[in-house]
Design a protein around this motif. Sequence first.
Motif, short mmCIF file in Angstrom:
data_model
loop_
_atom_site.label_atom_id
_atom_site.label_comp_id
_atom_site.label_asym_id
_atom_site.label_seq_id
_atom_site.Cartn_x
_atom_site.Cartn_y
_atom_site.Cartn_z
N LYS A 246 0.82 -1.23 0.00
CA LYS A 246 0.00 0.00 0.00
C LYS A 246 0.84 1.27 0.00
O LYS A 246 0.36 2.33 -0.36
CB LYS A 246 -0.93 0.02 1.22
CG LYS A 246 -2.14 -0.84 1.07
CD LYS A 246 -3.04 -0.70 2.29
CE LYS A 246 -4.15 -1.73 2.27
NZ LYS A 246 -4.94 -1.69 3.51
N GLU A 247 2.12 1.15 0.40
CA GLU A 247 3.01 2.32 0.41
C GLU A 247 3.44 2.72 -1.00
O GLU A 247 3.93 3.81 -1.21
CB GLU A 247 4.25 2.03 1.27
CG GLU A 247 3.96 1.73 2.72
CD GLU A 247 3.37 2.92 3.46
OE1 GLU A 247 3.88 4.04 3.27
OE2 GLU A 247 2.39 2.72 4.20
N LEU A 248 3.26 1.82 -1.96
CA LEU A 248 3.65 2.08 -3.35
C LEU A 248 2.53 2.80 -4.10
O LEU A 248 1.45 3.03 -3.54
CB LEU A 248 3.99 0.75 -4.03
CG LEU A 248 5.13 -0.05 -3.40
CD1 LEU A 248 5.22 -1.43 -4.02
CD2 LEU A 248 6.45 0.69 -3.52
N LEU A 249 2.78 3.12 -5.35
CA LEU A 249 1.75 3.75 -6.17
C LEU A 249 0.61 2.75 -6.41
O LEU A 249 0.85 1.56 -6.64
CB LEU A 249 2.31 4.16 -7.53
CG LEU A 249 3.44 5.19 -7.56
CD1 LEU A 249 3.97 5.34 -8.99
CD2 LEU A 249 2.97 6.52 -7.02
N SER A 250 -0.61 3.25 -6.41
CA SER A 250 -1.77 2.41 -6.75
C SER A 250 -1.80 2.26 -8.27
O SER A 250 -1.08 2.96 -9.01
CB SER A 250 -3.06 3.07 -6.28
OG SER A 250 -3.30 4.25 -7.04
N ALA A 251 -2.65 1.37 -8.77
CA ALA A 251 -2.80 1.20 -10.21
C ALA A 251 -3.18 2.52 -10.88
O ALA A 251 -2.63 2.88 -11.92
CB ALA A 251 -3.84 0.11 -10.51
N GLU A 252 -4.08 3.26 -10.26
CA GLU A 252 -4.53 4.54 -10.83
C GLU A 252 -3.38 5.56 -10.85
O GLU A 252 -3.20 6.28 -11.82
CB GLU A 252 -5.71 5.10 -10.03
CG GLU A 252 -6.96 4.26 -10.11
CD GLU A 252 -6.94 3.02 -9.20
OE1 GLU A 252 -6.12 2.94 -8.26
OE2 GLU A 252 -7.74 2.10 -9.46
#
Length: 131
Positions: free
Chosen positions: A116-122
């Motif tokens: 969750k700390e990374l970029l989301s798909a969007e």
Amino acid sequence: MSEVKAGLGYSEEHEWAAAGGGSLVRIGITDFAQNLLGDIVFVEFPEAGAALEANQPMGTIESVKTVSDLFSPLTGKVTQVNEALLDAPELVNSDPYGEGWIVEVEVDGDAAEAVKELLSAEQYEAFISAK
């Protein structure tokens, strides 16, 4: 248009991370990255047991066009490598989110929280659209 799968975490270096059970995370390169690289001919990855630091090189990926560094999106310890890539590196091209995964890493704490700390798909789609 490159495929960006929902439910994964993404880095600005074009790696994806998928939370497994507990503290395990599977890492590979994105469809966008494999499209840019072209035909993959070799993948060099760390050995099982190697310590990885987030945003630091963890190996290289070679295509007919170039050699690029692979960056770990998370800090952790390599628990498994995709040895199928030694004989069939083209799996990264044909199935980057499946059979073309690169390493599995054990992170401190919960894998889902780390991803969750990374970029989301969007967020990743917006990032690559701006390129």
